[in-house]
Design an enzyme around this catalytic site. Structure first.
Site, PDB file in Angstrom:
ATOM      1  N   LYS A  24      -0.504  10.213  10.136  1.00 11.75           N
ATOM      2  CA  LYS A  24      -1.869   9.910   9.968  1.00 11.75           C
ATOM      3  C   LYS A  24      -2.244   8.573   9.916  1.00 11.75           C
ATOM      4  O   LYS A  24      -3.043   7.972  10.617  1.00 11.75           O
ATOM      5  CB  LYS A  24      -2.271  10.877   8.849  1.00 11.75           C
ATOM      6  CG  LYS A  24      -2.225  12.333   8.768  1.00 11.75           C
ATOM      7  CD  LYS A  24      -2.811  13.251   7.794  1.00 11.75           C
ATOM      8  CE  LYS A  24      -2.432  12.568   6.344  1.00 11.75           C
ATOM      9  NZ  LYS A  24      -1.011  12.701   5.874  1.00 11.75           N
ATOM     10  N   ARG A  98      -8.081  18.213   0.585  1.00 17.39           N
ATOM     11  CA  ARG A  98      -6.796  18.943   0.116  1.00 17.39           C
ATOM     12  C   ARG A  98      -6.975  20.145  -0.564  1.00 17.39           C
ATOM     13  O   ARG A  98      -5.872  20.873  -0.723  1.00 17.39           O
ATOM     14  CB  ARG A  98      -6.110  17.819  -0.976  1.00 17.39           C
ATOM     15  CG  ARG A  98      -5.514  16.740   0.037  1.00 17.39           C
ATOM     16  CD  ARG A  98      -4.340  16.396  -0.780  1.00 17.39           C
ATOM     17  NE  ARG A  98      -3.531  15.137   0.021  1.00 17.39           N
ATOM     18  CZ  ARG A  98      -2.502  14.467  -0.232  1.00 17.39           C
ATOM     19  NH1 ARG A  98      -1.869  15.104  -1.369  1.00 17.39           N
ATOM     20  NH2 ARG A  98      -2.021  13.643   0.498  1.00 17.39           N
ATOM     21  N   ARG A 136      12.032   5.151   6.702  1.00 23.43           N
ATOM     22  CA  ARG A 136      10.904   4.419   6.452  1.00 23.43           C
ATOM     23  C   ARG A 136      11.123   3.143   5.744  1.00 23.43           C
ATOM     24  O   ARG A 136      11.494   3.237   4.533  1.00 23.43           O
ATOM     25  CB  ARG A 136       9.586   5.253   6.029  1.00 23.43           C
ATOM     26  CG  ARG A 136       8.275   4.365   6.119  1.00 23.43           C
ATOM     27  CD  ARG A 136       6.905   5.073   6.014  1.00 23.43           C
ATOM     28  NE  ARG A 136       7.206   6.194   4.834  1.00 23.43           N
ATOM     29  CZ  ARG A 136       5.786   6.750   4.396  1.00 23.43           C
ATOM     30  NH1 ARG A 136       5.042   7.134   5.418  1.00 23.43           N
ATOM     31  NH2 ARG A 136       5.751   7.412   3.257  1.00 23.43           N
ATOM     32  N   ARG A 169      10.900   3.204  -0.699  1.00 26.38           N
ATOM     33  CA  ARG A 169      10.019   3.693  -1.836  1.00 26.38           C
ATOM     34  C   ARG A 169      10.895   4.988  -2.352  1.00 26.38           C
ATOM     35  O   ARG A 169      11.441   5.722  -1.618  1.00 26.38           O
ATOM     36  CB  ARG A 169       8.851   4.388  -1.177  1.00 26.38           C
ATOM     37  CG  ARG A 169       7.881   3.379  -0.667  1.00 26.38           C
ATOM     38  CD  ARG A 169       6.479   3.474  -0.485  1.00 26.38           C
ATOM     39  NE  ARG A 169       6.089   4.975  -0.110  1.00 26.38           N
ATOM     40  CZ  ARG A 169       4.954   5.157   0.472  1.00 26.38           C
ATOM     41  NH1 ARG A 169       3.882   4.439   0.527  1.00 26.38           N
ATOM     42  NH2 ARG A 169       4.833   6.465   0.858  1.00 26.38           N
ATOM     43  N   ARG A 180       7.593  17.046  -1.758  1.00 25.43           N
ATOM     44  CA  ARG A 180       6.147  16.646  -1.651  1.00 25.43           C
ATOM     45  C   ARG A 180       5.625  17.433  -0.314  1.00 25.43           C
ATOM     46  O   ARG A 180       4.478  17.800  -0.408  1.00 25.43           O
ATOM     47  CB  ARG A 180       6.064  15.244  -1.118  1.00 25.43           C
ATOM     48  CG  ARG A 180       6.261  14.194  -2.102  1.00 25.43           C
ATOM     49  CD  ARG A 180       6.853  13.014  -1.400  1.00 25.43           C
ATOM     50  NE  ARG A 180       5.607  12.261  -0.826  1.00 25.43           N
ATOM     51  CZ  ARG A 180       5.300  11.212  -0.235  1.00 25.43           C
ATOM     52  NH1 ARG A 180       6.545  10.705   0.344  1.00 25.43           N
ATOM     53  NH2 ARG A 180       4.453  10.672   0.644  1.00 25.43           N
TER      54      ARG A 180
END
Length: 224
Positions: A24, A98, A136, A169, A180
């Site tokens: 996104k 959300r 990533r 991360r 998540r």
């Protein structure tokens, strides 16, 4: 005439839904650069309000410091404070709403402002998403995003743009990613169901290349 010339104030407000890492943010940044969209990311808003020390920001900081979640009411208050919802501006909501209450509140605000909207849901298989996020890397200096498989930096561990160090991360580790995804799915199932009942809901195959996804996203965004 370039593609950017097809974007104007008649284009609908865009609402991007999708699990963390579904792409996104990448698509949002491109629309911001090409068409001047006002990018509304709740994470960015929360960090900015806290940093600026506004009364709202202080309330948010107190809540987060206690380890609690920002309420739907406060989140909507923050959105309203940041968005005048003028017809002359192009808005893009990234990862918001959300919850069902946030959804109903946002739609009510958009309808009151007589702004049309479209919902783009970035769908991707969990295994594909885990593999993508594990590769990533994010620049600790300018926040540019890389992927060791599809968009590796020219020099290992170094950002092409600013020379900052790239970091992996903690929330991009496999077990954290799956947690998540589960939390996201539990949170947003009612949001997706709400929008699926409208004619304004579109699904995006987020496993495709970024370029192919952008072609689809921009086509939806420019259609009336």
């Amino acid at each position: 005439v370039g593609l950017e010339d097809d974007f104007n104030s008649d284009c609908p407000v865009l609402i991007f839904l999708g699990a963390p890492g579904s792409g996104k943010g990448t698509q949002a940044r491109r629309l911001v650069e090409m068409a001047g969209y006002k990018h509304i990311s709740t994470g960015d808003i929360l960090r900015s309000e806290i940093k600026s020390g506004t009364p709202l920001g202080l309330r948010v900081k107190e809540i987060l410091d206690r380890g609690e979640l920002v309420s739907d009411e406060l989140m909507i208050e923050l959105i309203k404070a940041r968005c005048p919802f003028d017809k002359g501006l192009l808005y893009l909501f990234d990862g918001f709403p959300r919850t069902e209450d946030q959804t109903k509140s946002l739609v009510a605000v958009l309808e009151k402002a007589q702004l049309n909207y479209k919902v783009l849901h970035f769908e991707i298989n969990a295994d594909v998403l885990v593999e993508r996020l594990e590769k990533r890397r994010v620049c600790g200096k300018c926040s540019e995003i890389y992927n060791l498989a599809s968009r590796a930096p020219k020099r290992e561990g170094i950002c092409d743009d600013c020379g900052g160090a790239l970091v992996h991360r903690a929330d991009d580790k496999a077990e954290v990613i799956r947690d998540r995804i589960d939390v996201y799915n539990e949170q947003t199932v009612k949001v997706v169901e709400f929008f699926q009942e409208t004619q304004l809901y579109y699904t995006i195959d987020a496993s495709e290349s970024a370029e192919k996804i952008f072609q689809q996203v921009s086509e939806i965004a420019r259609s009336r």
